[in-house]
Motif scaffolding. Structure first.
Motif, PDB file in Angstrom:
ATOM      1  N   SER A   5      -1.626  -5.724  -2.738  1.00 44.01           N
ATOM      2  CA  SER A   5      -1.521  -4.737  -3.808  1.00 44.01           C
ATOM      3  C   SER A   5      -0.165  -4.847  -4.498  1.00 44.01           C
ATOM      4  O   SER A   5       0.827  -5.237  -3.890  1.00 44.01           O
ATOM      5  CB  SER A   5      -1.684  -3.316  -3.253  1.00 44.01           C
ATOM      6  OG  SER A   5      -0.563  -2.952  -2.467  1.00 44.01           O
ATOM      7  N   LYS A   6      -0.163  -4.507  -5.761  1.00 42.44           N
ATOM      8  CA  LYS A   6       1.081  -4.484  -6.540  1.00 42.44           C
ATOM      9  C   LYS A   6       2.095  -3.562  -5.876  1.00 42.44           C
ATOM     10  O   LYS A   6       3.251  -3.945  -5.676  1.00 42.44           O
ATOM     11  CB  LYS A   6       0.774  -4.016  -7.967  1.00 42.44           C
ATOM     12  CG  LYS A   6       1.980  -3.796  -8.831  1.00 42.44           C
ATOM     13  CD  LYS A   6       1.542  -3.249 -10.195  1.00 42.44           C
ATOM     14  CE  LYS A   6       2.710  -2.741 -10.996  1.00 42.44           C
ATOM     15  NZ  LYS A   6       2.286  -2.162 -12.288  1.00 42.44           N
ATOM     16  N   SER A   7       1.689  -2.353  -5.505  1.00 46.47           N
ATOM     17  CA  SER A   7       2.630  -1.400  -4.914  1.00 46.47           C
ATOM     18  C   SER A   7       3.156  -1.897  -3.575  1.00 46.47           C
ATOM     19  O   SER A   7       4.338  -1.750  -3.268  1.00 46.47           O
ATOM     20  CB  SER A   7       1.985  -0.020  -4.760  1.00 46.47           C
ATOM     21  OG  SER A   7       0.860  -0.103  -3.911  1.00 46.47           O
ATOM     22  N   TRP A  17       7.667  -5.841 -12.683  1.00 42.51           N
ATOM     23  CA  TRP A  17       6.301  -6.379 -12.704  1.00 42.51           C
ATOM     24  C   TRP A  17       5.956  -6.721 -14.135  1.00 42.51           C
ATOM     25  O   TRP A  17       6.114  -5.896 -15.037  1.00 42.51           O
ATOM     26  CB  TRP A  17       5.340  -5.339 -12.150  1.00 42.51           C
ATOM     27  CG  TRP A  17       3.964  -5.861 -11.908  1.00 42.51           C
ATOM     28  CD1 TRP A  17       2.876  -5.709 -12.714  1.00 42.51           C
ATOM     29  CD2 TRP A  17       3.531  -6.612 -10.779  1.00 42.51           C
ATOM     30  NE1 TRP A  17       1.786  -6.307 -12.146  1.00 42.51           N
ATOM     31  CE2 TRP A  17       2.163  -6.875 -10.957  1.00 42.51           C
ATOM     32  CE3 TRP A  17       4.167  -7.087  -9.631  1.00 42.51           C
ATOM     33  CZ2 TRP A  17       1.417  -7.598 -10.042  1.00 42.51           C
ATOM     34  CZ3 TRP A  17       3.421  -7.795  -8.712  1.00 42.51           C
ATOM     35  CH2 TRP A  17       2.066  -8.049  -8.917  1.00 42.51           C
ATOM     36  N   ASP A  33      -3.579  -4.599 -10.034  1.00 48.58           N
ATOM     37  CA  ASP A  33      -2.986  -3.684  -9.050  1.00 48.58           C
ATOM     38  C   ASP A  33      -3.342  -4.090  -7.622  1.00 48.58           C
ATOM     39  O   ASP A  33      -2.612  -3.787  -6.690  1.00 48.58           O
ATOM     40  CB  ASP A  33      -3.436  -2.242  -9.315  1.00 48.58           C
ATOM     41  CG  ASP A  33      -2.767  -1.652 -10.542  1.00 48.58           C
ATOM     42  OD1 ASP A  33      -1.698  -2.152 -10.950  1.00 48.58           O
ATOM     43  OD2 ASP A  33      -3.322  -0.690 -11.097  1.00 48.58           O
TER      44      ASP A  33
END
Length: 143
Positions: free
Chosen positions: A22-24, A36, A41
């Motif tokens: 995941s991006k987070s 980013w 995501d």
């Protein structure tokens, strides 16, 4: 050059895998302040690309990676398409160990200036970055 890093994480494989894809999750355990640029995501399979930028010794670096292999809750591979190395392949492996996960990073890379430069410059920098990534990963997932 090849390097490998492992961490035992007190979370089940599906939780660690979801975090790492995941991006987070990526932003939470990347050891540099990161902007980013593009990418989903959460990544789900080969062909997806991720782009971000960060500062390395005060120099802005843009990095683009492509997911080339993907097995949900088991492993995925990203290959650098643009960035500070001539070649960088990063395999992420997730192994269930009871209620824990053994997380492994397998790296193959070259800075492009020969074996001696990789040994003296690229490998020590990469070791430092991935040691910090594993510390941040454990902190983020284990609190």
């Amino acid at each position: 050059m090849k390097l490998e890093f492992q961490s035992e994480i007190n979370q089940p494989v599906d939780r660690v895998f979801q975090f790492c894809t995941s991006k987070s999750g990526f932003l939470a355990h990347f050891p540099f302040s990161t902007k980013w640029i593009s990418g989903p995501d959460g990544w789900n399979g080969p062909g997806e690309t991720l782009s971000f930028s960060f500062q390395l010794f005060g120099i802005p670096v843009r990095y683009t990676a492509e997911i080339t292999e993907f097995e949900k809750n088991a492993r995925f591979v990203d290959v650098m398409r643009k960035g500070p190395y001539k070649f960088f392949r990063h395999e992420h492996i997730f192994t269930q160990m009871g209620d824990k996960t053994l997380y492994t990073d397998r790296l193959e890379f070259s800075g492009g200036f020969g074996d001696m430069a990789d040994t003296l410059i690229s490998a020590p920098l990469t070791r430092r970055v991935f040691k910090k990534r594993h510390e941040l990963l454990k902190q983020a997932l284990e609190g």
